[in-house]
Design a protein around this motif. Structure first.
Motif, mmCIF file in Angstrom:
data_model
loop_
_atom_site.group_PDB
_atom_site.id
_atom_site.type_symbol
_atom_site.label_atom_id
_atom_site.label_comp_id
_atom_site.label_asym_id
_atom_site.label_seq_id
_atom_site.Cartn_x
_atom_site.Cartn_y
_atom_site.Cartn_z
ATOM 1 N N MET A 1 0.840 -1.205 0.000
ATOM 2 C CA MET A 1 0.000 0.000 0.000
ATOM 3 C C MET A 1 0.871 1.250 0.000
ATOM 4 N N ALA A 2 1.905 1.228 0.847
ATOM 5 C CA ALA A 2 2.769 2.412 0.959
ATOM 6 C C ALA A 2 3.459 2.704 -0.370
ATOM 7 N N ALA A 3 3.883 1.612 -1.045
ATOM 8 C CA ALA A 3 4.562 1.789 -2.325
ATOM 9 C C ALA A 3 3.611 2.403 -3.347
ATOM 10 N N ALA A 4 2.356 1.953 -3.321
ATOM 11 C CA ALA A 4 1.385 2.464 -4.285
ATOM 12 C C ALA A 4 1.106 3.935 -4.024
ATOM 13 N N ALA A 5 1.097 4.351 -2.739
ATOM 14 C CA ALA A 5 0.846 5.752 -2.421
ATOM 15 C C ALA A 5 2.013 6.626 -2.851
ATOM 16 N N LYS A 6 3.236 6.062 -2.815
ATOM 17 C CA LYS A 6 4.420 6.844 -3.190
ATOM 18 C C LYS A 6 4.536 7.036 -4.690
ATOM 19 N N LEU A 7 3.856 6.198 -5.457
ATOM 20 C CA LEU A 7 4.082 6.154 -6.898
ATOM 21 C C LEU A 7 3.890 7.494 -7.607
ATOM 22 N N PRO A 8 2.781 8.241 -7.358
ATOM 23 C CA PRO A 8 2.621 9.510 -8.087
ATOM 24 C C PRO A 8 3.761 10.480 -7.835
ATOM 25 N N SER A 9 4.209 10.587 -6.589
ATOM 26 C CA SER A 9 5.296 11.533 -6.311
ATOM 27 C C SER A 9 6.580 11.075 -6.985
ATOM 28 N N LEU A 10 6.791 9.752 -7.018
ATOM 29 C CA LEU A 10 7.975 9.212 -7.708
ATOM 30 C C LEU A 10 7.944 9.578 -9.176
ATOM 31 N N VAL A 11 6.787 9.376 -9.801
ATOM 32 C CA VAL A 11 6.662 9.673 -11.232
ATOM 33 C C VAL A 11 6.894 11.151 -11.473
ATOM 34 N N ASN A 12 6.309 11.980 -10.595
ATOM 35 C CA ASN A 12 6.475 13.432 -10.766
ATOM 36 C C ASN A 12 7.929 13.838 -10.666
ATOM 37 N N SER A 13 8.635 13.293 -9.674
ATOM 38 C CA SER A 13 10.035 13.693 -9.522
ATOM 39 C C SER A 13 10.858 13.176 -10.692
ATOM 40 N N ALA A 14 10.502 11.980 -11.210
ATOM 41 C CA ALA A 14 11.222 11.462 -12.381
ATOM 42 C C ALA A 14 11.022 12.384 -13.567
ATOM 43 N N ILE A 15 9.794 12.880 -13.733
ATOM 44 C CA ILE A 15 9.519 13.768 -14.868
ATOM 45 C C ILE A 15 10.286 15.074 -14.721
#
Lengths: 98, 83
Positions: A1-15
């Protein structure tokens, strides 16, 4: 669950991290990878003519080994685009999926 | 253009760029054409196979029944001779 919640911020920082590099890539690509324009046609024709005349007159035998190697590599790269196109056309990477 | 980190972009000869793009489009057309040709061929083959499968399944079923009957008979004979 925690990993799934982190995903949008991860994608944003990657972009945000990739954006400057992508802009640099685009500036190069606009010059180096553009499709030939209509105004390039005379140069293309001249290039083909030069290629044919070199092949006919045997001028290609007078190249240095280094030049010949480079020409071969460039020619191979150009021809390999055909196979990239074939993979796009058949919409599968290995073989024809029927 | 001067802010680029790897120097100014190289001017690729129009002939090379033309070659790349024309080979790419030729490849796309070739791949699409053969994809459609081969998938048509394969659908035809699949239809034929589906027809043959019915016949084959029938035959296998019969053969299996015959084999089972023969086995049963052999077993019965074995039991009968032992007594």
């Amino acid at each position: 669950m925690a990993a799934a919640a982190k995903l949008p911020s991860l994608v944003n920082s990657a972009i945000t991290a990739a954006k400057p590099k992508f802009n640099i890539f685009l500036q190069y690509a606009k010059v180096e990878l553009t499709p030939p324009k209509l105004s390039d046609i005379p140069q293309i024709r001249a290039g083909i003519g030069k290629l044919l005349s070199n092949a006919r007159s045997g001028a290609w035998k007078n190249l240095t080994v280094k030049q010949a190697t480079l020409n071969t590599l460039v020619g191979m790269e150009v021809v390999f685009w055909f196979y990239v196109g074939e993979c796009i056309g058949k919409r599968h990477i290995v073989g024809y999926k029927v | 253009m001067s802010n680029l980190p790897y120097g100014p972009p190289v001017k690729i000869s129009p002939l090379i760029r033309f070659g790349r793009w024309s080979f790419l489009t030729a490849g796309i057309l070739y791949g699409a054409f053969h994809q459609s040709r081969l998938s048509k061929k394969e659908t035809k083959l699949r239809e034929i196979e589906a027809k043959e499968k019915v016949v084959r399944d029938e035959r296998l079923k019969k053969e299996k029944a015959i084999a089972a009957a023969a086995e049963l008979k052999a077993l019965e004979e074995m039991v009968a001779t032992k007594k």
